[in-house]
Write a protein that holds these residues in place. Structure first.
Motif, PDB file in Angstrom:
ATOM      1  N   PHE A   1      33.422  36.264  43.574  1.00  0.00           N
ATOM      2  CA  PHE A   1      32.939  36.789  42.305  1.00  0.00           C
ATOM      3  C   PHE A   1      33.873  37.849  41.722  1.00  0.00           C
ATOM      4  N   THR A   2      34.696  38.467  42.561  1.00  0.00           N
ATOM      5  CA  THR A   2      35.726  39.359  42.027  1.00  0.00           C
ATOM      6  C   THR A   2      36.703  38.569  41.162  1.00  0.00           C
ATOM      7  N   ALA A   3      37.138  37.422  41.669  1.00  0.00           N
ATOM      8  CA  ALA A   3      38.039  36.579  40.880  1.00  0.00           C
ATOM      9  C   ALA A   3      37.361  36.118  39.595  1.00  0.00           C
ATOM     10  N   GLY A   4      36.066  35.786  39.686  1.00  0.00           N
ATOM     11  CA  GLY A   4      35.335  35.313  38.517  1.00  0.00           C
ATOM     12  C   GLY A   4      35.246  36.347  37.412  1.00  0.00           C
ATOM     13  N   LYS A   5      34.953  37.586  37.781  1.00  0.00           N
ATOM     14  CA  LYS A   5      34.799  38.585  36.727  1.00  0.00           C
ATOM     15  C   LYS A   5      36.147  39.002  36.128  1.00  0.00           C
ATOM     16  N   LEU A   6      37.205  38.962  36.936  1.00  0.00           N
ATOM     17  CA  LEU A   6      38.522  39.241  36.370  1.00  0.00           C
ATOM     18  C   LEU A   6      38.929  38.159  35.366  1.00  0.00           C
ATOM     19  N   LEU A   7      38.569  36.911  35.661  1.00  0.00           N
ATOM     20  CA  LEU A   7      38.858  35.825  34.726  1.00  0.00           C
ATOM     21  C   LEU A   7      38.064  35.989  33.433  1.00  0.00           C
ATOM     22  N   ALA A   8      36.800  36.446  33.551  1.00  0.00           N
ATOM     23  CA  ALA A   8      35.978  36.659  32.353  1.00  0.00           C
ATOM     24  C   ALA A   8      36.587  37.726  31.455  1.00  0.00           C
ATOM     25  N   LEU A   9      37.027  38.818  32.075  1.00  0.00           N
ATOM     26  CA  LEU A   9      37.629  39.887  31.284  1.00  0.00           C
ATOM     27  C   LEU A   9      38.981  39.458  30.719  1.00  0.00           C
ATOM     28  N   ALA A  10      39.714  38.650  31.477  1.00  0.00           N
ATOM     29  CA  ALA A  10      40.987  38.134  30.960  1.00  0.00           C
ATOM     30  C   ALA A  10      40.755  37.280  29.720  1.00  0.00           C
TER      31      ALA A  10
ATOM     32  N   SER B   1      39.753  47.196  43.109  1.00  0.00           N
ATOM     33  CA  SER B   1      39.514  46.847  41.710  1.00  0.00           C
ATOM     34  C   SER B   1      38.254  46.013  41.565  1.00  0.00           C
ATOM     35  N   GLY B   2      37.980  45.158  42.549  1.00  0.00           N
ATOM     36  CA  GLY B   2      36.775  44.338  42.493  1.00  0.00           C
ATOM     37  C   GLY B   2      35.505  45.156  42.579  1.00  0.00           C
ATOM     38  N   ASN B   3      35.533  46.267  43.319  1.00  0.00           N
ATOM     39  CA  ASN B   3      34.345  47.112  43.417  1.00  0.00           C
ATOM     40  C   ASN B   3      34.217  48.067  42.237  1.00  0.00           C
ATOM     41  N   ILE B   4      35.309  48.367  41.541  1.00  0.00           N
ATOM     42  CA  ILE B   4      35.208  49.188  40.334  1.00  0.00           C
ATOM     43  C   ILE B   4      34.682  48.350  39.179  1.00  0.00           C
ATOM     44  N   ILE B   5      35.307  47.190  38.979  1.00  0.00           N
ATOM     45  CA  ILE B   5      34.920  46.342  37.846  1.00  0.00           C
ATOM     46  C   ILE B   5      33.610  45.644  38.166  1.00  0.00           C
ATOM     47  N   GLY B   6      32.605  45.938  37.399  1.00  0.00           N
ATOM     48  CA  GLY B   6      31.299  45.331  37.604  1.00  0.00           C
ATOM     49  C   GLY B   6      30.578  45.199  36.290  1.00  0.00           C
ATOM     50  N   SER B   7      29.320  45.612  36.284  1.00  0.00           N
ATOM     51  CA  SER B   7      28.524  45.480  35.061  1.00  0.00           C
ATOM     52  C   SER B   7      28.871  46.540  34.032  1.00  0.00           C
TER      53      SER B   7
ATOM     54  N   PHE C   1      47.200  53.366  43.276  1.00  0.00           N
ATOM     55  CA  PHE C   1      48.219  53.356  42.222  1.00  0.00           C
ATOM     56  C   PHE C   1      48.209  52.050  41.436  1.00  0.00           C
ATOM     57  N   ILE C   2      47.842  50.962  42.087  1.00  0.00           N
ATOM     58  CA  ILE C   2      47.795  49.675  41.397  1.00  0.00           C
ATOM     59  C   ILE C   2      46.453  49.482  40.694  1.00  0.00           C
ATOM     60  N   SER C   3      45.363  49.785  41.396  1.00  0.00           N
ATOM     61  CA  SER C   3      44.029  49.425  40.910  1.00  0.00           C
ATOM     62  C   SER C   3      43.566  50.262  39.722  1.00  0.00           C
ATOM     63  N   ILE C   4      43.701  51.591  39.813  1.00  0.00           N
ATOM     64  CA  ILE C   4      43.148  52.447  38.761  1.00  0.00           C
ATOM     65  C   ILE C   4      43.835  52.207  37.415  1.00  0.00           C
ATOM     66  N   PRO C   5      45.181  52.168  37.335  1.00  0.00           N
ATOM     67  CA  PRO C   5      45.800  51.842  36.042  1.00  0.00           C
ATOM     68  C   PRO C   5      45.410  50.456  35.533  1.00  0.00           C
ATOM     69  N   LEU C   6      45.303  49.476  36.453  1.00  0.00           N
ATOM     70  CA  LEU C   6      44.919  48.132  36.025  1.00  0.00           C
ATOM     71  C   LEU C   6      43.514  48.127  35.436  1.00  0.00           C
ATOM     72  N   VAL C   7      42.579  48.786  36.126  1.00  0.00           N
ATOM     73  CA  VAL C   7      41.192  48.832  35.643  1.00  0.00           C
ATOM     74  C   VAL C   7      41.115  49.557  34.300  1.00  0.00           C
ATOM     75  N   THR C   8      41.863  50.656  34.163  1.00  0.00           N
ATOM     76  CA  THR C   8      41.876  51.393  32.889  1.00  0.00           C
ATOM     77  C   THR C   8      42.414  50.511  31.766  1.00  0.00           C
ATOM     78  N   PHE C   9      43.482  49.772  32.046  1.00  0.00           N
ATOM     79  CA  PHE C   9      44.045  48.841  31.059  1.00  0.00           C
ATOM     80  C   PHE C   9      43.009  47.789  30.675  1.00  0.00           C
ATOM     81  N   VAL C  10      42.365  47.205  31.672  1.00  0.00           N
ATOM     82  CA  VAL C  10      41.376  46.146  31.416  1.00  0.00           C
ATOM     83  C   VAL C  10      40.221  46.682  30.575  1.00  0.00           C
TER      84      VAL C  10
END
Length: 524
Positions: free
Chosen positions: A195-204, A55-61, A275-284
């Motif tokens: 920075f993975t944690a940082g960007k997830l917090l920003a999107l949250a 998920s950290g490598n999918i979620i970026g700019s 199974f965990i990452s793709i649905p989570l990223v789509t939701f985000v």
């Protein structure tokens, strides 16, 4: 036997039976030295770390830049949100196909390793050629430009940041992270984790504020009458371009396939991470876009040069500075992740003999692939000066989808050529067929809508054909050519202080030429 289901398909985990073949077992001791001997820890032992890495490598700019491109080509808020959901579905189909390939051909290198194994050297080389010259450098350029744009936007609140300023800051960021990746793999992986944690917090934060807006009744743009109020009628070509813009945000879903050899129990952890990452990223991604529309009208979003900054200015007041800082952190981590992966692809290609042997060498002390990192950095610097961000996104997304499709065609070909091969994971054939149907639609109409951008990409890929025959296929080169190659390789070794990893131990290097601090005799 553990079974995981998704829609029409079942993924099955099984042990090899007598008479079943094995394929593509990784033998690259150099690769293992590069990552394992240096005690690089992706934390792949745990499912949670697999999920965070993917998920950290999918979620970026992408989520901070693609919403504008998707909305521009769809012509309505509702259709734009549908594109985001479908984009996640397509990424899920592709990642399931890659899961089967990843455990059937358990070699690091991702698409390149699979295409080489199934279709042969020329096809693998062309994919590697496109990745080294187009996919990774262009993605790095887009993310670097997004980083500089978000950093500079608060400094230039009423206008677009100057061209030269954005390019210079992008280059400084890229050079800094190239130095970090060259100096320590541990630093690079720690930066990625932080920075993975940082960007997830920003999107949250964006999503939370969006929900607060909805509870307050500020969702006028999301009502059906408004959401599907088209200000333009999108053509099929426009929809294809919208998917290309959205797919850029989902790029990275095949990250774990590049380090399959380093995964612990990939036949279980790889599909679980998907199974965990793709649905989570789509939701985000979907709810981030919904949050944007609780604060901005479609016209405001389209006129914004930095969507998240505009969102923060409208809703966060004195804390609006949080958004540019958060996006800058997110893109900084994205640049680091792409540098890490692209350099390992160069390393893998050189290990297979498809790139100069210098790229298969690592630093004698730091165990980092410095020549591969420098090539990725140089290619990115050149592309950074060529085009604007949204053109580059169409460019790289088209080539990405082209390579994904060829790889998934390989899955079907491998089923036909080697039906008895041991497949710890086996997906229903409906999944690759569905993906390829969408793939064909996307490529045809993208080429129709953007013939110049897509055509240039195809031409660059085809230039790899003569390069392959001259550089790889042609074995009996004249002695003068071989001497020149050896001289350049030796010069590169001395400049970068690199040697071949051999025997699985970085402490026992083998090199083409003598390095001053080496206490071992050089071996051919």
């Amino acid at each position: 036997m553990a079974t995981f289901s998704l829609g029409l398909n079942q993924i099955k985990h099984k042990q090899a039976k007598p008479g079943e073949e094995g394929l593509g077992q990784g033998t690259g001791t150099g690769w293992k030295c590069l990552l394992l001997k240096n005690k690089v820890n992706f934390s792949f032992t745990f499912l949670t770390a697999n999920f965070l890495s993917l998920s950290g490598n999918i979620i970026g700019s992408g989520i901070f830049i693609s919403p504008k491109g998707v909305l521009e080509h769809t012509g309505s808020v509702g259709l734009a949100l549908i594109i985001w959901v479908l984009g996640g579905g397509v990424a899920a189909l592709g990642s399931l196909c890659y899961a089967e390939l990843g455990v059937t051909i358990p070699k690091s290198g991702g698409d390149y390793s699979y295409v080489t194994e199934i279709f042969g050297g020329l096809a693998g080389f062309l994919l590697l050629w496109s990745a080294v010259l187009i996919m990774y450098p262009t993605s790095l350029a887009v993310i670097s430009l997004t980083f500089s744009n978000y950093v500079l936007q608060p400094v230039f609140p009423n206008c677009i940041p100057p061209y030269n300023a954005t390019r210079i800051l992008s280059m400084v960021c890229l050079l800094l992270l190239t130095w970090v990746n060259s100096s320590s793999v541990r630093w690079a992986t720690r930066i990625q984790d932080i920075f993975t944690a940082g960007k997830l917090l920003a999107l949250a934060l964006i999503i939370t504020v969006g929900f607060i807006q909805i509870f307050k009744g500020n969702y006028e743009e999301l009502t059906p009458s408004k959401a599907f109020n088209f200000w333009m009628t999108p053509s099929v070509g426009h929809l294809a371009l919208a998917f290309l813009q959205g797919s850029f945000a989902f790029s990275g879903w095949n990250f774990l396939n590049y380090v399959t050899e380093e995964l612990v129990d990939p036949r279980r952890n790889l599909p679980r991470a998907i199974f965990i990452s793709i649905p989570l990223v789509t939701f985000v991604y979907t709810f981030t876009n919904i949050a944007y529309f609780t604060a901005m009208s479609p016209q405001e979003l389209l006129s914004s040069n930095a969507v998240a900054v505009t969102f923060g200015e409208k809703l966060l007041g004195y804390f609006s500075w949080v958004m540019p800082v958060s996006v800058a952190l997110s893109t900084f981590g994205g640049i680091n992740g792409y540098l890490f992966t692209s350099s390992r692809l160069c390393f893998s290609g050189a290990r297979e003999g498809h790139l100069p042997s210098l790229f298969a060498m690592i630093h004698v002390k730091y165990c980092t692939p410095i020549p591969a990192l420098l090539v990725c950095c140089l290619a990115t610097l050149i592309i950074m000066l060529v085009g604007d961000t949204y053109t580059l996104i169409n460019y790289v997304s088209f080539i990405n989808y082209l390579c994904y499709g060829v790889t998934i065609i390989g899955l079907i070909v491998l089923r036909w050529k080697k039906p008895k091969i041991f497949r710890p994971i086996k997906v229903n054939l409906l999944i690759p067929i569905t993906y390829l149907a969408f793939w064909a639609f996307l490529l045809v109409f993208s080429l129709y809508s953007e013939p110049v951008v897509c055509g240039v990409g195809l031409i660059i890929i085809l230039t790899g054909v003569p390069v392959f025959f001259l550089g790889v296929y042609w074995r009996n080169k004249p002695k003068c050519v071989n001497r020149l190659i050896e001289s350049v390789t030796c010069w590169g070794q001395k400049l970068c202080f690199v040697v071949y990893p051999q025997g699985g131990a970085a402490e026992e290097p083998a090199a083409h030429c003598h390095l001053p601090t080496s206490d071992k005799s050089p071996r051919k």
